[in-house]
Enzyme design. Structure first.
Site, short mmCIF file in Angstrom:
data_model
loop_
_atom_site.label_atom_id
_atom_site.label_comp_id
_atom_site.label_asym_id
_atom_site.label_seq_id
_atom_site.Cartn_x
_atom_site.Cartn_y
_atom_site.Cartn_z
N LEU A 298 29.51 16.64 8.82
CA LEU A 298 29.80 15.87 7.60
C LEU A 298 31.20 16.27 7.14
O LEU A 298 31.60 17.42 7.29
CB LEU A 298 28.77 16.20 6.52
N SER B 103 39.85 22.24 10.78
CA SER B 103 40.66 21.43 9.87
C SER B 103 41.72 22.30 9.21
O SER B 103 41.52 23.50 8.98
CB SER B 103 39.72 20.87 8.80
N TYR C 160 32.81 21.93 1.90
CA TYR C 160 33.19 21.41 3.23
C TYR C 160 34.14 22.38 3.92
O TYR C 160 33.91 22.79 5.07
CB TYR C 160 33.86 20.03 3.10
N LYS D 79 33.68 24.84 7.41
CA LYS D 79 34.58 24.93 8.58
C LYS D 79 35.00 26.37 8.81
O LYS D 79 35.05 26.86 9.94
CB LYS D 79 35.81 24.04 8.37
#
Ligand code: NAD
Ligand code: WQD
Length: 338
Positions: A83, A124, A148, A152
C-alpha cells in the site's frame, strides 16, 4: 531467468514486466488486484506480444507463494506489492504495517523455504525523511514521518538484518524518487482510484476535464519559485533500473542500496507548465496551504546506480509529460473496469 513480480499489475510493476520481457527475463506476476485489474495483462501482451503468467494471490499467503516459487522455477523476486498512500497510512496504520511489513516477512520466509535467495525491494526516497541537504546520497540518515514511510524503513531494516544473518542472499533496496509518466504506447499508465494523492495524476485529470483545478500545496517554500521541488523520474527509466539491478547485482550476495532518480529537481509550477506544453491544455490551479508533512525539496544523487549498475535515467521532462498525456487522453477513465 524466471522472476516473481509481486504487485506486477500495478503502476510500476506493469511497466517493469514489459521491460523485463524486452530484456529476455520471464516475469511471473503475483498480485491480489487490490489496486489493479486484470486488463493490465492484455495491455502488456499488446505491447510486448508475450503473455506473462498471472497468479492472483496475496503476499501474506505463504503456502500460495511457496507453490508458485516452486512450480515456476523462480530464481529471483521483485517485490512491488504493498500500500502506498501516505495520508491513508495515517488513518490506517495497522493495514499498512500488515501489508507492507508483514507481507514482506511472509514473502522472505516463503523464499527461504524454497531456497530462492535473490530479492529486489521497492523502497522510497521517503526513507530520507526531511533531508538536511540535496542531492541525497544513499549514505544520508534515514527517518520516517508517517506510517507509510515507517513501513518502508522497517522493511529496509528487517531485510538488512536478515541479509547480515544470511550472507549468501542478494538483497537490493531500490529507493525510488517520484515516478511519473507512462508507457509510450499509451496502453499503460498510472490509474489511481479516487482522488489522486500525487501531483502528476492530479494534473493530468485536470487536463482531461475530470477535475476542475489543481491545488498547489504551498508557494512559500525556500525553493526557486516557492513551490515544492522533487526529482520526477520516468516510470520507464525506473523499470529499466530494475532490470539492471537484477542483471548486475541480483546474483551477487550482499545488501545493495541504490537511489533511482534523475538528479534534477523540478517545482510544482514547472511541472504544470511542462504538462501544459505537452498537452496543449490549460491546467488551472489555485495556491492552497502547505500539505502537512511535505518537505520543501528533494532530489537524488543517482551516481552510485550509474557507477555500479550502469544505469542512468535517460528520459526528459518532455517525455514524462508527453507520455502521461498520451496515456491519459487515450484512457480518460483509466483501465476499463476500474
Ligand atoms: P500500485 O498500487 O500501482 O501497485 C501495487 C500493486 O500491488 C497493486 O497492483 C496491488 O493490487 C498489489 N498489492 C497490494 N497489496 C498486495 C498484497 N498484499 N499482495 C499482493 N498484491 C498486492 O503502486 P506502485 O506505484 O506501482 O508502487 C509499487 C511499489 O513501489 C510499492 O511498494 C510502493 O510503495 C513503491 N513506491 C511507489 C512510489 C510511487 O510514487 N508510485 C514511490 C516510491 C515507492
Ligand atoms: C509532489 C509535489 C506536493 C499534489 C509522495 C510520497 C512518497 C512517494 C512519492 C511512495 C509536492 C505537490 C501534490 C497536489 C500539489 N511515494 N502537490 N498538489 O509528496 O513528493 O511523495 O509520492 O513512496 O513517499 O510521499 O509526491 O506527487 O504527492 O507531490 O501541489 O494535488 O507536488 O506538495 O511538492 P511526494 P506528490
Amino acid at each position: 531467468m524466471n522472476v516473481l513480480v509481486t504487485g506486477g499489475l500495478g503502476y510500476i510493476g506493469s511497466h517493469t514486466c514489459i521491460q523485463m520481457l524486452e530484456a529476455g527475463i520471464k516475469p511471473v506476476i503475483f498480485d491480489n488486484l487490490y489496486n489493479s485489474n486484470e486488463s493490465v495483462l492484455g495491455r502488456i501482451e499488446m505491447v510486448t506480444g508475450a503473455s506473462p503468467i498471472f497468479v492472483k494471490g496475496d503476499v501474506r499467503d505463504k503456502e500460495k507463494l511457496i507453490k508458485v516459487l516452486k512450480e515456476q522455477s523462480i530464481s529471483a523476486v521483485v517485490h512491488f506489492a504493498g500500500l502506498k498512500a501516505v495520508g491513508e497510512s495515517v488513518e490506517k496504520p495497522l493495514e499498512y504495517y500488515d501489508n507492507n511489513v508483514n507481507g514482506t516477512l511472509v514473502l522472505v520466509d516463503a523464499m527461504r523455504e524454497v531456497g530462492v535467495k535473490s530479492l529486489v525491494f521497492s523502497s522510497s526516497a521517503t526513507v530520507y525523511g526531511d533531508p538536511a541537504s540535496v542531492p541525497i546520497t544513499e549514505e544520508f540518515p534515514t527517518s520516517a514521518t508517517n506510517p507509510y514511510g515507517r513501513s518502508k524503513l522497517m522493511v529496509e531494516e528487517c531485510l538488512t538484518d536478515f541479509q547480515k544473518a544470511n550472507s549468501e542472499w542478494s538483497i537490493t533496496l531500490l529507493r525510488y524518487f517520484n515516478p511519473v509518466g507512462a508507457h509510450p504506447s499509451g496502453q499503460l499508465g498510472e490509474d489511481p482510484s479516487g482522488i489522486p494523492n500525487n501531483l502528476m495524476p492530479f494534473v493530468s485529470q485536470v487536463a482531461v476535464g475530470r477535475r476542475e483545478y489543481l491545488s498547489v500545496f504551498g508557494d512559500d517554500y525556500p525553493t526557486k519559485d516557492g513551490t515544492g521541488v522533487r526529482d520526477y523520474i520516468h516510470v520507464m527509466d525506473l523499470s529499466d533500473g530494475h532490470v539492471c539491478a537484477l542483471n548486475k547485482v541480483g546474483q551477487t550476495s550482499g545488501l545493495h542500496i541504490y537511489n533511482l532518480g534523475t538528479g534534477n529537481g523540478y517545482s510544482v509550477l514547472e511541472m504544470v507548465s511542462a504538462f501544459e506544453k505537452a498537452s496543449g491544455k490549460k491546467v488551472p490551479y489555485k495556491i492552497a496551504p502547505r500539505r502537512p508533512g511535505d518537505i520543501a525539496e528533494c532530489w537524488a544523487d543517482p551516481s552510485k546506480a550509474q557507477r555500479e549498475l550502469n544505469w542512468k535515467a535517460e528520459r526528459t521532462l518532455q517525455q514524462m509529460t508527453t507520455d502521461t498525456w498520451y496515456w491519459q487522453s487515450n484512457n480518460p477513465n483509466g483501465y476499463p473496469d476500474h
